[in-house]
Scaffold this motif. Structure first.
Motif, PDB file in Angstrom:
ATOM      1  N   ARG A   1       0.827  -1.212   0.000  1.00 42.74           N
ATOM      2  CA  ARG A   1       0.000   0.000   0.000  1.00 42.74           C
ATOM      3  C   ARG A   1       0.861   1.262   0.000  1.00 42.74           C
ATOM      4  O   ARG A   1       0.521   2.246  -0.674  1.00 42.74           O
ATOM      5  CB  ARG A   1      -0.955  -0.004   1.189  1.00 42.74           C
ATOM      6  N   LEU A   2       1.960   1.230   0.744  1.00 42.05           N
ATOM      7  CA  LEU A   2       2.879   2.378   0.727  1.00 42.05           C
ATOM      8  C   LEU A   2       3.463   2.573  -0.663  1.00 42.05           C
ATOM      9  O   LEU A   2       3.508   3.691  -1.184  1.00 42.05           O
ATOM     10  CB  LEU A   2       4.021   2.186   1.733  1.00 42.05           C
ATOM     11  N   ASP A   3       3.933   1.477  -1.259  1.00 38.09           N
ATOM     12  CA  ASP A   3       4.561   1.551  -2.577  1.00 38.09           C
ATOM     13  C   ASP A   3       3.601   2.045  -3.648  1.00 38.09           C
ATOM     14  O   ASP A   3       4.001   2.744  -4.579  1.00 38.09           O
ATOM     15  CB  ASP A   3       5.127   0.190  -2.985  1.00 38.09           C
ATOM     16  N   GLU A   4       2.336   1.679  -3.520  1.00 40.50           N
ATOM     17  CA  GLU A   4       1.327   2.070  -4.513  1.00 40.50           C
ATOM     18  C   GLU A   4       0.680   3.422  -4.191  1.00 40.50           C
ATOM     19  O   GLU A   4      -0.016   3.985  -5.027  1.00 40.50           O
ATOM     20  CB  GLU A   4       0.246   1.000  -4.615  1.00 40.50           C
ATOM     21  N   GLY A   5       0.885   3.900  -2.976  1.00 42.75           N
ATOM     22  CA  GLY A   5       0.287   5.170  -2.581  1.00 42.75           C
ATOM     23  C   GLY A   5      -1.166   5.053  -2.186  1.00 42.75           C
ATOM     24  O   GLY A   5      -1.870   6.063  -2.084  1.00 42.75           O
ATOM     25  N   THR A   6      -1.632   3.829  -1.929  1.00 43.06           N
ATOM     26  CA  THR A   6      -3.051   3.613  -1.605  1.00 43.06           C
ATOM     27  C   THR A   6      -3.314   3.567  -0.109  1.00 43.06           C
ATOM     28  O   THR A   6      -4.444   3.334   0.310  1.00 43.06           O
ATOM     29  CB  THR A   6      -3.553   2.299  -2.251  1.00 43.06           C
ATOM     30  N   TRP A   7      -2.322   3.809   0.702  1.00 47.83           N
ATOM     31  CA  TRP A   7      -2.479   3.701   2.153  1.00 47.83           C
ATOM     32  C   TRP A   7      -3.218   4.885   2.759  1.00 47.83           C
ATOM     33  O   TRP A   7      -3.685   4.820   3.885  1.00 47.83           O
ATOM     34  CB  TRP A   7      -1.123   3.519   2.825  1.00 47.83           C
TER      35      TRP A   7
ATOM     36  N   PHE B   1       5.363  10.637  -0.352  1.00 49.80           N
ATOM     37  CA  PHE B   1       6.616  10.425   0.379  1.00 49.80           C
ATOM     38  C   PHE B   1       7.174   9.036   0.101  1.00 49.80           C
ATOM     39  O   PHE B   1       8.381   8.862  -0.013  1.00 49.80           O
ATOM     40  CB  PHE B   1       6.391  10.614   1.886  1.00 49.80           C
ATOM     41  N   PHE B   2       6.306   8.043  -0.031  1.00 49.11           N
ATOM     42  CA  PHE B   2       6.742   6.660  -0.223  1.00 49.11           C
ATOM     43  C   PHE B   2       6.572   6.160  -1.658  1.00 49.11           C
ATOM     44  O   PHE B   2       7.302   5.272  -2.081  1.00 49.11           O
ATOM     45  CB  PHE B   2       5.968   5.717   0.708  1.00 49.11           C
ATOM     46  N   ALA B   3       5.589   6.659  -2.370  1.00 52.38           N
ATOM     47  CA  ALA B   3       5.255   6.119  -3.694  1.00 52.38           C
ATOM     48  C   ALA B   3       5.829   7.004  -4.794  1.00 52.38           C
ATOM     49  O   ALA B   3       5.499   8.190  -4.880  1.00 52.38           O
ATOM     50  CB  ALA B   3       3.742   6.005  -3.847  1.00 52.38           C
ATOM     51  N   GLU B   4       6.652   6.427  -5.646  1.00 54.61           N
ATOM     52  CA  GLU B   4       7.269   7.182  -6.733  1.00 54.61           C
ATOM     53  C   GLU B   4       6.257   7.632  -7.774  1.00 54.61           C
ATOM     54  O   GLU B   4       6.450   8.642  -8.440  1.00 54.61           O
ATOM     55  CB  GLU B   4       8.361   6.343  -7.395  1.00 54.61           C
ATOM     56  N   ASP B   5       5.180   6.876  -7.940  1.00 55.08           N
ATOM     57  CA  ASP B   5       4.193   7.187  -8.980  1.00 55.08           C
ATOM     58  C   ASP B   5       3.096   8.138  -8.521  1.00 55.08           C
ATOM     59  O   ASP B   5       2.158   8.391  -9.259  1.00 55.08           O
ATOM     60  CB  ASP B   5       3.551   5.890  -9.502  1.00 55.08           C
TER      61      ASP B   5
ATOM     62  N   ARG C   1       7.719  18.644   3.788  1.00 51.89           N
ATOM     63  CA  ARG C   1       6.266  18.831   3.766  1.00 51.89           C
ATOM     64  C   ARG C   1       5.585  17.463   3.692  1.00 51.89           C
ATOM     65  O   ARG C   1       4.630  17.188   4.415  1.00 51.89           O
ATOM     66  CB  ARG C   1       5.852  19.693   2.570  1.00 51.89           C
ATOM     67  N   GLN C   2       6.070  16.589   2.838  1.00 54.65           N
ATOM     68  CA  GLN C   2       5.486  15.254   2.716  1.00 54.65           C
ATOM     69  C   GLN C   2       5.619  14.492   4.024  1.00 54.65           C
ATOM     70  O   GLN C   2       4.675  13.822   4.459  1.00 54.65           O
ATOM     71  CB  GLN C   2       6.157  14.483   1.579  1.00 54.65           C
TER      72      GLN C   2
END
Length: 128
Positions: free
Chosen positions: A68-74, A83-87, A108-109
């Protein structure tokens, strides 16, 4: 001995000493940068805490929290997700604010991540 009696082998060349001072200051800045919100040590620690908080709050496995962190869905907070997801990009107002202020985007992130962690865990805090 020496042709120049004022000079001894014990005294370093002024330019060599200055070079060492510049190198030491450069390393000190790099150490401070690594410890700050944009640094890899801070990012790794924040990621570890966030994975644990997500796993606990949602009753999911740490591997699922990592995904979820990697995908930004958290989170619905795109600034925190970035902050965690490159995309994932921060929303335009956050980008504009970063451009016109002295506030680095990673800091900020990181503040948004901490605020989201406080929301998830129910911890009241002073992160602004």
């Amino acid at each position: 001995m020496h042709d120049n009696p004022a000079r001894t082998d014990a005294a370093p060349e002024p330019t060599a000493a200055a070079g060492r001072t510049v190198d030491a200051r450069r390393h000190e800045r790099a150490d401070r940068r690594d410890a700050g919100a944009g640094g890899p040590q801070f990012s790794a620690r924040l990621r570890t805490v966030t994975v644990r908080a997500l796993a606990d709050a949602h009753g999911i496995a740490p591997a699922e929290a990592e995904r979820r962190l990697d995908e930004g869905t958290w989170t619905d907070d795109r600034t925190a997700a970035a902050f965690f997801a490159e995309d994932v990009d921060s929303p335009a107002p956050a980008v504009i604010t970063t451009v016109v202020s002295a506030d680095p985007a990673r800091e900020r992130q990181a503040r948004h991540v901490v605020a989201e962690l406080q929301r998830l865990t129910g911890i009241e805090g002073g992160a602004h």
